[in-house]
Scaffold this active site. Structure first.
Site, PDB file in Angstrom:
ATOM      1  N   GLY A  89       0.875  -1.050  -0.041  1.00 57.71           N
ATOM      2  CA  GLY A  89       0.640  -0.015  -0.117  1.00 57.71           C
ATOM      3  C   GLY A  89       0.985   1.644  -0.489  1.00 57.71           C
ATOM      4  N   GLN A 116       2.992  10.522   1.233  1.00 56.24           N
ATOM      5  CA  GLN A 116       5.059   9.376   1.502  1.00 56.24           C
ATOM      6  C   GLN A 116       5.683   9.616  -0.636  1.00 56.24           C
ATOM      7  OE1 GLN A 116       2.459   5.798   2.098  1.00 56.24           O
ATOM      8  NE2 GLN A 116       4.221   5.212   3.073  1.00 56.24           N
ATOM      9  N   CYS A 156       5.603   0.051   6.957  1.00 56.98           N
ATOM     10  CA  CYS A 156       5.300   1.270   6.029  1.00 56.98           C
ATOM     11  C   CYS A 156       6.446   1.548   5.364  1.00 56.98           C
ATOM     12  CB  CYS A 156       4.483   2.182   7.305  1.00 56.98           C
ATOM     13  SG  CYS A 156       4.128   3.830   6.185  1.00 56.98           S
ATOM     14  N   LEU A 157       6.107   1.760   4.190  1.00 52.47           N
ATOM     15  CA  LEU A 157       7.440   1.853   2.761  1.00 52.47           C
ATOM     16  C   LEU A 157       7.865   2.942   4.219  1.00 52.47           C
ATOM     17  CD1 LEU A 157       6.367   1.117  -0.350  1.00 52.47           C
ATOM     18  CD2 LEU A 157       7.267   0.139   1.129  1.00 52.47           C
ATOM     19  N   HIS A 215      -4.807   1.616   7.160  1.00 52.47           N
ATOM     20  CA  HIS A 215      -3.327   1.991   7.113  1.00 52.47           C
ATOM     21  C   HIS A 215      -3.215   2.804   6.660  1.00 52.47           C
ATOM     22  CE1 HIS A 215       1.252   1.356   7.946  1.00 52.47           C
ATOM     23  NE2 HIS A 215       1.434   1.974   6.985  1.00 52.47           N
ATOM     24  N   GLU A 216      -3.731   2.465   4.945  1.00 53.50           N
ATOM     25  CA  GLU A 216      -3.257   3.966   3.599  1.00 53.50           C
ATOM     26  C   GLU A 216      -4.059   5.614   4.199  1.00 53.50           C
ATOM     27  OE1 GLU A 216      -1.041   3.862   2.241  1.00 53.50           O
ATOM     28  OE2 GLU A 216      -0.476   1.557   3.303  1.00 53.50           O
ATOM     29  N   HIS A 219      -3.235   7.869   7.303  1.00 58.42           N
ATOM     30  CA  HIS A 219      -1.865   8.658   6.101  1.00 58.42           C
ATOM     31  C   HIS A 219      -2.691   9.647   5.333  1.00 58.42           C
ATOM     32  CE1 HIS A 219       2.116   6.642   6.179  1.00 58.42           C
ATOM     33  NE2 HIS A 219       1.165   5.592   5.580  1.00 58.42           N
TER      34      HIS A 219
HETATM   35 NI    NI Z   1       2.484   3.394   5.670  1.00 60.98          NI
END
Ligand code: NI
Length: 172
Positions: free
Chosen positions: A46, A51, A94-95, A136-137, A140
């Site tokens: 995701g 991000q 998380c990226l 989660h996304e 953000h």
């Molecule tokens: Ni994340």
């Protein structure tokens, strides 16, 4: 399509609230496609627009984890219509936090309304990893990170580690 640089925590870019998309036009479609390519390249399941430094309410997810059978979902302006009382715990990553993981508890199932790639309203019901990933996304988009769901002790530990990695140049 293009692979975009992913912002790593801690960074104020990740803490900003994102604005709704007026419509899913070519510009947003390009953003969605670039985000997917960035996510697959990472690799991850995701990615949210902030991000990649874009403060618009756009997320992409693909929890299929198949190289040949991809099932990408592109969402603009996602909103939770309903969430289950029963909760699920996942060891989330998380990226924006390479190699950092923590158990986070969230509603096990959610129904979500969003604008799709063709600017049409869609609704889906998600459970399992997909449910966790969408939530989660979506967090953000409000400047909320997975570490904001865990104890302050653990959060500070992870953030300190990230600061160190960034300072040393190990994470850019
Ligand atoms: Ni994340």
């Amino acid at each position: 399509m293009a692979v975009l640089p992913i912002i790593k925590a801690p960074d104020p870019i990740l803490k900003k609230r994102c604005a709704p998309v007026e419509e899913v036009n070519d510009e947003i479609r390009t953003l969605m496609d670039d985000m997917l390519e960035t996510m697959y390249a990472a690799p991850g399941v995701g990615l949210a627009a902030p991000q990649v430094s874009v403060h618009k309410r756009v997320i992409v997810v693909d929890t299929s984890r198949g190289d040949t059978d991809r099932s990408p979902i592109r969402m603009a302006n996602p909103e939770i219509l309903d969430s289950s009382d029963d909760l699920a715990v996942y060891d989330e990553g998380c990226l924006s936090f390479p190699d950092q993981y923590a158990e986070v508890e969230r509603p096990a199932k959610v129904s979500v309304r969003y604008l799709d790639y063709n600017n049409e309203v869609q609704e889906i019901e998600a459970e399992g990893l997909l449910s966790t990933c969408i939530q989660h996304e979506m967090d953000h988009l409000d400047g909320k990170l997975f570490v904001d769901h865990i104890s302050m002790l653990k959060r500070n530990m992870i953030l300190r580690k990230m600061s160190k990695l960034k300072k040393s140049g190990a994470v850019t």
